[in-house]
Design a protein around this motif. Structure first.
Motif, PDB file in Angstrom:
ATOM      1  N   ASN A   1      -8.742  -0.248  -4.966  1.00  0.00           N
ATOM      2  CA  ASN A   1      -8.880   1.038  -5.645  1.00  0.00           C
ATOM      3  C   ASN A   1      -7.547   1.531  -6.199  1.00  0.00           C
ATOM      4  O   ASN A   1      -7.477   2.051  -7.322  1.00  0.00           O
ATOM      5  CB  ASN A   1      -9.463   2.078  -4.689  1.00  0.00           C
ATOM      6  CG  ASN A   1     -10.980   2.056  -4.644  1.00  0.00           C
ATOM      7  OD1 ASN A   1     -11.653   2.592  -5.512  1.00  0.00           O
ATOM      8  ND2 ASN A   1     -11.523   1.409  -3.617  1.00  0.00           N
ATOM      9  N   ALA A   2      -6.489   1.369  -5.426  1.00  0.00           N
ATOM     10  CA  ALA A   2      -5.183   1.872  -5.847  1.00  0.00           C
ATOM     11  C   ALA A   2      -4.638   1.110  -7.044  1.00  0.00           C
ATOM     12  O   ALA A   2      -4.132   1.718  -7.998  1.00  0.00           O
ATOM     13  CB  ALA A   2      -4.199   1.807  -4.677  1.00  0.00           C
TER      14      ALA A   2
ATOM     15  N   GLU B   1      -7.768  -1.879   4.331  1.00  0.00           N
ATOM     16  CA  GLU B   1      -6.638  -2.174   3.452  1.00  0.00           C
ATOM     17  C   GLU B   1      -7.073  -2.855   2.152  1.00  0.00           C
ATOM     18  O   GLU B   1      -6.520  -2.562   1.087  1.00  0.00           O
ATOM     19  CB  GLU B   1      -5.624  -3.052   4.195  1.00  0.00           C
ATOM     20  CG  GLU B   1      -4.849  -2.323   5.276  1.00  0.00           C
ATOM     21  CD  GLU B   1      -3.778  -3.193   5.913  1.00  0.00           C
ATOM     22  OE1 GLU B   1      -3.935  -4.431   5.937  1.00  0.00           O
ATOM     23  OE2 GLU B   1      -2.767  -2.624   6.374  1.00  0.00           O
TER      24      GLU B   1
ATOM     25  N   ARG C   1       0.678   4.135  -2.821  1.00  0.00           N
ATOM     26  CA  ARG C   1       0.455   5.560  -2.520  1.00  0.00           C
ATOM     27  C   ARG C   1       1.502   6.436  -3.196  1.00  0.00           C
ATOM     28  O   ARG C   1       1.185   7.487  -3.762  1.00  0.00           O
ATOM     29  CB  ARG C   1       0.485   5.774  -1.007  1.00  0.00           C
ATOM     30  CG  ARG C   1      -0.672   5.126  -0.253  1.00  0.00           C
ATOM     31  CD  ARG C   1      -0.449   5.186   1.252  1.00  0.00           C
ATOM     32  NE  ARG C   1      -1.375   4.328   1.966  1.00  0.00           N
ATOM     33  CZ  ARG C   1      -1.057   3.542   2.989  1.00  0.00           C
ATOM     34  NH1 ARG C   1       0.201   3.510   3.446  1.00  0.00           N
ATOM     35  NH2 ARG C   1      -1.967   2.787   3.577  1.00  0.00           N
TER      36      ARG C   1
ATOM     37  N   TRP D   1     -12.919   7.545  -3.911  1.00  0.00           N
ATOM     38  CA  TRP D   1     -12.939   6.118  -3.617  1.00  0.00           C
ATOM     39  C   TRP D   1     -14.053   5.740  -2.645  1.00  0.00           C
ATOM     40  O   TRP D   1     -14.427   4.563  -2.578  1.00  0.00           O
ATOM     41  CB  TRP D   1     -11.591   5.685  -3.045  1.00  0.00           C
ATOM     42  CG  TRP D   1     -10.470   5.691  -4.040  1.00  0.00           C
ATOM     43  CD1 TRP D   1     -10.533   6.050  -5.352  1.00  0.00           C
ATOM     44  CD2 TRP D   1      -9.112   5.325  -3.796  1.00  0.00           C
ATOM     45  NE1 TRP D   1      -9.304   5.932  -5.956  1.00  0.00           N
ATOM     46  CE2 TRP D   1      -8.407   5.488  -5.020  1.00  0.00           C
ATOM     47  CE3 TRP D   1      -8.423   4.876  -2.675  1.00  0.00           C
ATOM     48  CZ2 TRP D   1      -7.048   5.209  -5.133  1.00  0.00           C
ATOM     49  CZ3 TRP D   1      -7.065   4.602  -2.787  1.00  0.00           C
ATOM     50  CH2 TRP D   1      -6.392   4.769  -4.003  1.00  0.00           C
TER      51      TRP D   1
ATOM     52  N   LEU E   1       0.829  -1.208   0.000  1.00  0.00           N
ATOM     53  CA  LEU E   1       0.000   0.000   0.000  1.00  0.00           C
ATOM     54  C   LEU E   1       0.864   1.259   0.000  1.00  0.00           C
ATOM     55  O   LEU E   1       0.538   2.238  -0.677  1.00  0.00           O
ATOM     56  CB  LEU E   1      -0.941  -0.002   1.204  1.00  0.00           C
ATOM     57  CG  LEU E   1      -2.142  -0.936   1.089  1.00  0.00           C
ATOM     58  CD1 LEU E   1      -2.888  -1.010   2.418  1.00  0.00           C
ATOM     59  CD2 LEU E   1      -3.091  -0.481  -0.020  1.00  0.00           C
TER      60      LEU E   1
ATOM     61  N   TRP F   1      -9.916  -2.509   0.601  1.00  0.00           N
ATOM     62  CA  TRP F   1     -10.556  -1.457  -0.200  1.00  0.00           C
ATOM     63  C   TRP F   1      -9.514  -0.531  -0.829  1.00  0.00           C
ATOM     64  O   TRP F   1      -9.583  -0.206  -2.024  1.00  0.00           O
ATOM     65  CB  TRP F   1     -11.494  -0.680   0.729  1.00  0.00           C
ATOM     66  CG  TRP F   1     -11.987   0.632   0.235  1.00  0.00           C
ATOM     67  CD1 TRP F   1     -13.044   0.859  -0.610  1.00  0.00           C
ATOM     68  CD2 TRP F   1     -11.474   1.922   0.578  1.00  0.00           C
ATOM     69  NE1 TRP F   1     -13.211   2.212  -0.814  1.00  0.00           N
ATOM     70  CE2 TRP F   1     -12.263   2.887  -0.096  1.00  0.00           C
ATOM     71  CE3 TRP F   1     -10.434   2.356   1.393  1.00  0.00           C
ATOM     72  CZ2 TRP F   1     -12.028   4.255   0.024  1.00  0.00           C
ATOM     73  CZ3 TRP F   1     -10.189   3.721   1.505  1.00  0.00           C
ATOM     74  CH2 TRP F   1     -10.983   4.650   0.826  1.00  0.00           C
ATOM     75  N   GLU F   2      -8.520  -0.119  -0.035  1.00  0.00           N
ATOM     76  CA  GLU F   2      -7.498   0.787  -0.567  1.00  0.00           C
ATOM     77  C   GLU F   2      -6.656   0.095  -1.629  1.00  0.00           C
ATOM     78  O   GLU F   2      -6.368   0.678  -2.685  1.00  0.00           O
ATOM     79  CB  GLU F   2      -6.600   1.307   0.560  1.00  0.00           C
ATOM     80  CG  GLU F   2      -5.582   2.328   0.056  1.00  0.00           C
ATOM     81  CD  GLU F   2      -4.659   2.870   1.135  1.00  0.00           C
ATOM     82  OE1 GLU F   2      -3.785   3.702   0.791  1.00  0.00           O
ATOM     83  OE2 GLU F   2      -4.800   2.470   2.314  1.00  0.00           O
TER      84      GLU F   2
END
Length: 200
Positions: free
Chosen positions: A158-159, A152, A75, A173, A71, A154-155
């Motif tokens: 999406n990422a 986490e 980012r 998001w 993650l 979900w992130e």
């Protein structure tokens, strides 16, 4: 504990990575387009919205022990100016890393919030992920479904989507929950096997 069959990993992961590598190396041929069928299976659900099939982008997720590190890299990548070729190389070097993949789980985004969403949030926690690559390769993957928002899973989902499908303006998001599909059974639905269970 049963292990996800290598034939399915080869189809859903290794051959998908090979197609992405061709794109990154600008070796485009018609097989690359056919390979995208591995990315866009039909998600079959049944519930309050009735029997439903929806084509959605799908992929594997990293094992929990790698998620936070991955993650952070995602980012940082999303802060950089978008370059399609560099995005593909990032996916190959950081995301499609076999040693980090949890092959018992698939993830997808909910972009529409229509029939699939109504069925899953209405109480149906079962779904089938149906892959088909012409002329005759097909896998039926029966799963337990979880909805993730703000965590986490979900992130990550999406990422990874936005690393390559980078919108000109950042997406909100909060409008796109993630589905986590925990694999329960896999059937070979190809023309030779015609529904033989290969997992567990």
């Amino acid at each position: 504990m049963p292990v996800i069959p290598e034939e399915f990993i080869k189809y859903a992961f290794e051959e998908r990575v090979a197609g992405i590598r061709k794109l990154a190396e600008r070796k485009f041929d018609p097989s690359v387009l056919l390979g995208f069928t591995r990315h866009n299976p039909a998600i079959i659900t049944c519930g309050g919205a009735g029997p439903n099939g929806s084509i959605k982008g799908i992929g594997f997720i990293h094992e929990e022990e790698y998620l936070e590190e991955t993650l952070q890299k995602l980012r940082e990548e999303l802060k950089r100016p978008y370059n399609p070729r560099e995005a593909l190389n990032f996916l190959l070097n950081e995301i499609y890393v076999r040693e980090k993949i949890d092959f018992t789980k698939l993830v997808s985004l909910e972009l529409a919030k229509k029939h699939t969403w109504a069925n899953v949030t209405g109480g149906s926690r079962e779904a089938t992920v149906l892959f088909f690559t012409p002329p005759s390769t097909s896998y039926e993957v029966r799963c337990e479904v979880e909805v993730h928002e703000g965590d986490e899973v979900w992130e990550y989902t999406n990422a990874v989507h936005d690393v390559f499908h980078r919108p000109k303006k950042p997406r909100n998001w909060s409008r796109t929950p993630a589905y986590l599909f925990k694999i329960k059974e896999i059937y070979d639905n190809g023309e030779r096997a015609m529904g033989v269970r290969i997992y567990p």
